[in-house]
Design a protein around this motif. Structure first.
Motif, PDB file in Angstrom:
ATOM      1  N   LEU A 134       7.096   4.453 -17.248  1.00 47.15           N
ATOM      2  CA  LEU A 134       7.141   3.187 -17.954  1.00 47.15           C
ATOM      3  C   LEU A 134       6.629   2.044 -17.073  1.00 47.15           C
ATOM      4  CD1 LEU A 134      10.642   3.527 -19.640  1.00 47.15           C
ATOM      5  CD2 LEU A 134       8.404   4.047 -20.623  1.00 47.15           C
ATOM      6  N   PRO A 135       6.010   1.007 -17.668  1.00 44.18           N
ATOM      7  CA  PRO A 135       5.497  -0.130 -16.885  1.00 44.18           C
ATOM      8  C   PRO A 135       6.576  -0.806 -16.045  1.00 44.18           C
ATOM      9  CG  PRO A 135       4.668  -0.198 -19.143  1.00 44.18           C
ATOM     10  CD  PRO A 135       5.678   0.882 -19.098  1.00 44.18           C
ATOM     11  N   GLU A 136       7.823  -0.879 -16.577  1.00 41.84           N
ATOM     12  CA  GLU A 136       8.877  -1.537 -15.812  1.00 41.84           C
ATOM     13  C   GLU A 136       9.200  -0.793 -14.517  1.00 41.84           C
ATOM     14  OE1 GLU A 136      10.959  -0.026 -19.679  1.00 41.84           O
ATOM     15  OE2 GLU A 136       9.007  -0.852 -19.096  1.00 41.84           O
ATOM     16  N   ASN A 137       9.015   0.526 -14.510  1.00 45.33           N
ATOM     17  CA  ASN A 137       9.244   1.282 -13.276  1.00 45.33           C
ATOM     18  C   ASN A 137       8.144   1.013 -12.248  1.00 45.33           C
ATOM     19  OD1 ASN A 137      11.620   2.450 -14.185  1.00 45.33           O
ATOM     20  ND2 ASN A 137      10.585   4.214 -15.073  1.00 45.33           N
ATOM     21  N   ILE A 138       6.929   0.812 -12.738  1.00 46.80           N
ATOM     22  CA  ILE A 138       5.823   0.447 -11.841  1.00 46.80           C
ATOM     23  C   ILE A 138       6.090  -0.922 -11.217  1.00 46.80           C
ATOM     24  CG2 ILE A 138       3.352  -0.073 -11.724  1.00 46.80           C
ATOM     25  CD1 ILE A 138       2.924   1.913 -14.000  1.00 46.80           C
ATOM     26  N   LEU A 139       6.492  -1.883 -12.060  1.00 46.17           N
ATOM     27  CA  LEU A 139       6.792  -3.226 -11.558  1.00 46.17           C
ATOM     28  C   LEU A 139       7.969  -3.199 -10.585  1.00 46.17           C
ATOM     29  CD1 LEU A 139       6.396  -5.295 -14.861  1.00 46.17           C
ATOM     30  CD2 LEU A 139       4.789  -5.141 -12.939  1.00 46.17           C
ATOM     31  N   LEU A 140       8.954  -2.336 -10.872  1.00 44.70           N
ATOM     32  CA  LEU A 140      10.099  -2.202  -9.968  1.00 44.70           C
ATOM     33  C   LEU A 140       9.639  -1.718  -8.591  1.00 44.70           C
ATOM     34  CD1 LEU A 140      13.190  -2.061  -9.433  1.00 44.70           C
ATOM     35  CD2 LEU A 140      13.077   0.311 -10.216  1.00 44.70           C
ATOM     36  N   GLY A 141       8.782  -0.690  -8.583  1.00 42.07           N
ATOM     37  CA  GLY A 141       8.279  -0.152  -7.315  1.00 42.07           C
ATOM     38  C   GLY A 141       7.504  -1.188  -6.521  1.00 42.07           C
ATOM     39  N   LEU A 142       6.634  -1.950  -7.205  1.00 44.06           N
ATOM     40  CA  LEU A 142       5.851  -2.981  -6.511  1.00 44.06           C
ATOM     41  C   LEU A 142       6.756  -4.113  -6.031  1.00 44.06           C
ATOM     42  CD1 LEU A 142       2.731  -3.171  -8.866  1.00 44.06           C
ATOM     43  CD2 LEU A 142       2.892  -2.048  -6.634  1.00 44.06           C
ATOM     44  N   GLY A 143       7.764  -4.455  -6.852  1.00 42.46           N
ATOM     45  CA  GLY A 143       8.685  -5.518  -6.457  1.00 42.46           C
ATOM     46  C   GLY A 143       9.499  -5.147  -5.229  1.00 42.46           C
ATOM     47  N   VAL A 144      10.027  -3.931  -5.207  1.00 46.82           N
ATOM     48  CA  VAL A 144      10.800  -3.477  -4.041  1.00 46.82           C
ATOM     49  C   VAL A 144       9.908  -3.423  -2.803  1.00 46.82           C
ATOM     50  CG1 VAL A 144      12.065  -1.523  -3.062  1.00 46.82           C
ATOM     51  CG2 VAL A 144      12.469  -2.193  -5.425  1.00 46.82           C
ATOM     52  N   SER A 145       8.672  -2.966  -2.980  1.00 53.02           N
ATOM     53  CA  SER A 145       7.734  -2.909  -1.848  1.00 53.02           C
ATOM     54  C   SER A 145       7.482  -4.305  -1.276  1.00 53.02           C
ATOM     55  CB  SER A 145       6.407  -2.290  -2.290  1.00 53.02           C
ATOM     56  OG  SER A 145       6.581  -0.979  -2.759  1.00 53.02           O
ATOM     57  N   VAL A 157       0.849  -1.204   0.000  1.00 46.13           N
ATOM     58  CA  VAL A 157       0.000   0.000   0.000  1.00 46.13           C
ATOM     59  C   VAL A 157       0.878   1.246   0.000  1.00 46.13           C
ATOM     60  CG1 VAL A 157      -1.650   1.351   1.338  1.00 46.13           C
ATOM     61  CG2 VAL A 157      -1.992  -1.101   1.069  1.00 46.13           C
ATOM     62  N   GLY A 158       1.927   1.232   0.836  1.00 52.49           N
ATOM     63  CA  GLY A 158       2.853   2.374   0.849  1.00 52.49           C
ATOM     64  C   GLY A 158       3.522   2.568  -0.496  1.00 52.49           C
ATOM     65  N   GLY A 159       4.004   1.459  -1.101  1.00 53.60           N
ATOM     66  CA  GLY A 159       4.622   1.557  -2.426  1.00 53.60           C
ATOM     67  C   GLY A 159       3.643   2.009  -3.485  1.00 53.60           C
ATOM     68  N   GLY A 160       2.396   1.513  -3.402  1.00 52.51           N
ATOM     69  CA  GLY A 160       1.374   1.919  -4.372  1.00 52.51           C
ATOM     70  C   GLY A 160       1.087   3.409  -4.304  1.00 52.51           C
ATOM     71  N   VAL A 161       1.054   3.960  -3.088  1.00 53.87           N
ATOM     72  CA  VAL A 161       0.838   5.404  -2.935  1.00 53.87           C
ATOM     73  C   VAL A 161       2.002   6.181  -3.550  1.00 53.87           C
ATOM     74  CG1 VAL A 161       0.596   7.287  -1.272  1.00 53.87           C
ATOM     75  CG2 VAL A 161      -0.610   5.137  -0.895  1.00 53.87           C
ATOM     76  N   GLY A 162       3.240   5.692  -3.314  1.00 55.45           N
ATOM     77  CA  GLY A 162       4.408   6.346  -3.907  1.00 55.45           C
ATOM     78  C   GLY A 162       4.363   6.324  -5.430  1.00 55.45           C
ATOM     79  N   ILE A 163       3.975   5.180  -6.002  1.00 53.83           N
ATOM     80  CA  ILE A 163       3.861   5.066  -7.465  1.00 53.83           C
ATOM     81  C   ILE A 163       2.777   5.989  -7.989  1.00 53.83           C
ATOM     82  CG2 ILE A 163       3.212   3.479  -9.329  1.00 53.83           C
ATOM     83  CD1 ILE A 163       4.555   1.244  -7.662  1.00 53.83           C
ATOM     84  N   LEU A 164       1.658   6.071  -7.260  1.00 53.95           N
ATOM     85  CA  LEU A 164       0.572   6.968  -7.668  1.00 53.95           C
ATOM     86  C   LEU A 164       1.031   8.418  -7.688  1.00 53.95           C
ATOM     87  CD1 LEU A 164      -2.417   7.437  -8.369  1.00 53.95           C
ATOM     88  CD2 LEU A 164      -2.889   7.528  -5.899  1.00 53.95           C
TER      89      LEU A 164
END
Length: 414
Positions: free
Chosen positions: A376-387, A351-358
């Protein structure tokens, strides 16, 4: 099937625990939000910058070499300008020699520039970048003509006074009308417009000048107008796809030009063969440093956020020790208890990572001048993966402690 039901039940317990402590949940995810925002924002801006600059470099062509007096220096050792200063400029005769004799090139062109030159049509005028080119230039660099046509071989060979103008030049000199077939003045001479380039728009960096304010004219016409002093053209050769690394082309250019200039084997070459890949590598190196900086900045925030989540999970285990004892006395397996707290930590981090991506996504809609920011989609996936990884690392120890509690001792806990 039973295992899957228990996993889903663990997920439901974790979700209920987060919903019952909204304030604590919100405060816990702030660190992860800031960290993921920093990492994804830096990656997104760096990717956007790199894409913008590389698009701006597209004018120099693909699989080409530039034969010039001065080498391109990108910080690799000392730049011996005093030695290069004595080298001769490439000449039109050398271009013709290479054009007639190069077998490893699919196209050879000669180009030269003259900046800040006024072009006029009646009372309308504009300061333009004038570029003299030979016929095969459009095979080396893209010249997207949207109105009219490209030069003919006869026009370039004869050095006729015709021009292909940029979109801004067309709008300034010929407002609300097609410029094709019409005349304008350049350095006191009349030129006929044969084509108009597609409008590119603003760009963060313009290598070789903005195409929208550029005027292409045949090299022969350019030489008559602007090369009364010492000319300084560039010769450009485009290699074949099969020539990996353009090694054959570079070797043949070196041999032919040394022969043309009468250089003996013991003499060093007095010309430079520059390749756009060197510029691309220098840019990639710069952005690699910026990317590393983004990781370092974001890692500190994520580290703080991870400790915050771990602390909250330890508190949750202590608060629910009695409930854990009851669940275990009713037959709940250790993995059922472990998944409850592990899922809670992962969900908190996600949830914290999702807010940061948003936040980064919303940032991409803000105007940044000529820089177009694209997430880019890969940056979104990177953020969710790190989270997710932070959630697992933060929650695994508290979850294991909860799973190993003795049910009798846990039930008695207050």
């Amino acid at each position: 099937m039973k295992f899957l039901r228990q996993v889903l039940e663990s997920f439901r317990f974790a979700w209920q625990a987060l919903r019952s402590n909204i304030t604590r949940t919100t405060l816990s995810l702030l660190g992860v939000t800031v960290g993921i925002f920093a990492i994804v924002a830096v990656f997104t801006i760096v990717d956007s910058l790199e894409r913008n600059i590389k698009e701006s470099m597209s004018f120099i062509g693909d699989k080409v070499v530039y034969i010039q007096k001065w080498p391109w220096g990108f910080g690799n050792g000392e730049y011996a300008w005093w030695r290069y200063f004595q080298w001769p400029e490439p000449s039109y005769n050398e271009y013709k020699f290479l054009y007639d004799n190069l077998n490893s090139a699919s196209a050879v062109a000669i180009i030269d520039f003259k900046g800040n030159t006024t072009v006029k049509n009646g009372s309308n005028s504009l300061n333009a970048l004038i570029q003299g080119i030979s016929y095969e230039y459009n095979e080396i660099s893209d010249v997207p003509v949207v109105d009219g046509r490209y030069f003919s071989p006869v026009e370039t060979e004869a050095g006729r006074q015709v021009a292909i103008i940029g979109a801004d030049v067309a709008e300034a000199l010929f407002p609300n009308q097609s410029p094709v077939g019409k005349e304008f003045k350049l350095a006191g001479n009349r030129f006929v417009v044969v084509g108009v380039q597609e409008k590119k728009g603003e760009s963060l960096v313009e290598f070789g000048g903005n195409p929208d304010t550029k005027c292409f004219i045949p090299y022969g016409a350019f030489a008559k107008l602007f090369q009364s002093g010492r000319p300084s053209p560039d010769i450009v050769a485009k290699g074949y796809e099969a020539d990996e690394g353009l090694l054959e082309l570079e070797a043949e250019v070196t041999g032919l030009l040394r022969t043309k200039r009468g250089l003996k084997p013991r003499n060093e070459s007095n010309f430079s063969i520059n390749r756009p890949e060197a510029a691309a590598q220098a840019i990639s190196g710069l952005f690699a440093v910026l990317t590393l900086a983004g990781w370092v900045i974001g890692s500190f925030s994520i580290l703080v956020g991870g400790f915050g989540i771990a602390n909250i999970m330890f508190v949750s285990v202590k608060e629910r020790t009695n409930l854990i004892g009851i669940q275990k006395s009713l037959g709940a397996k250790n993995y059922f208890i472990l998944f409850q707290f592990l899922f809670e930590a992962i969900m908190l981090s996600l949830v914290g990572g999702g807010v940061g991506i948003l936040l980064v996504f919303l940032l991409s809609f803000m105007p940044f001048g000529s820089l177009k920011v694209v997430m880019l989609p890969e940056n979104i996936l990177l953020g969710l993966g790190v989270s997710s990884v932070i959630g697992v690392l933060s929650g695994i120890v508290p979850a294991m402690l909860a799973a190993r509690l003795d049910p009798v001792i846990a039930i008695r806990a207050k």
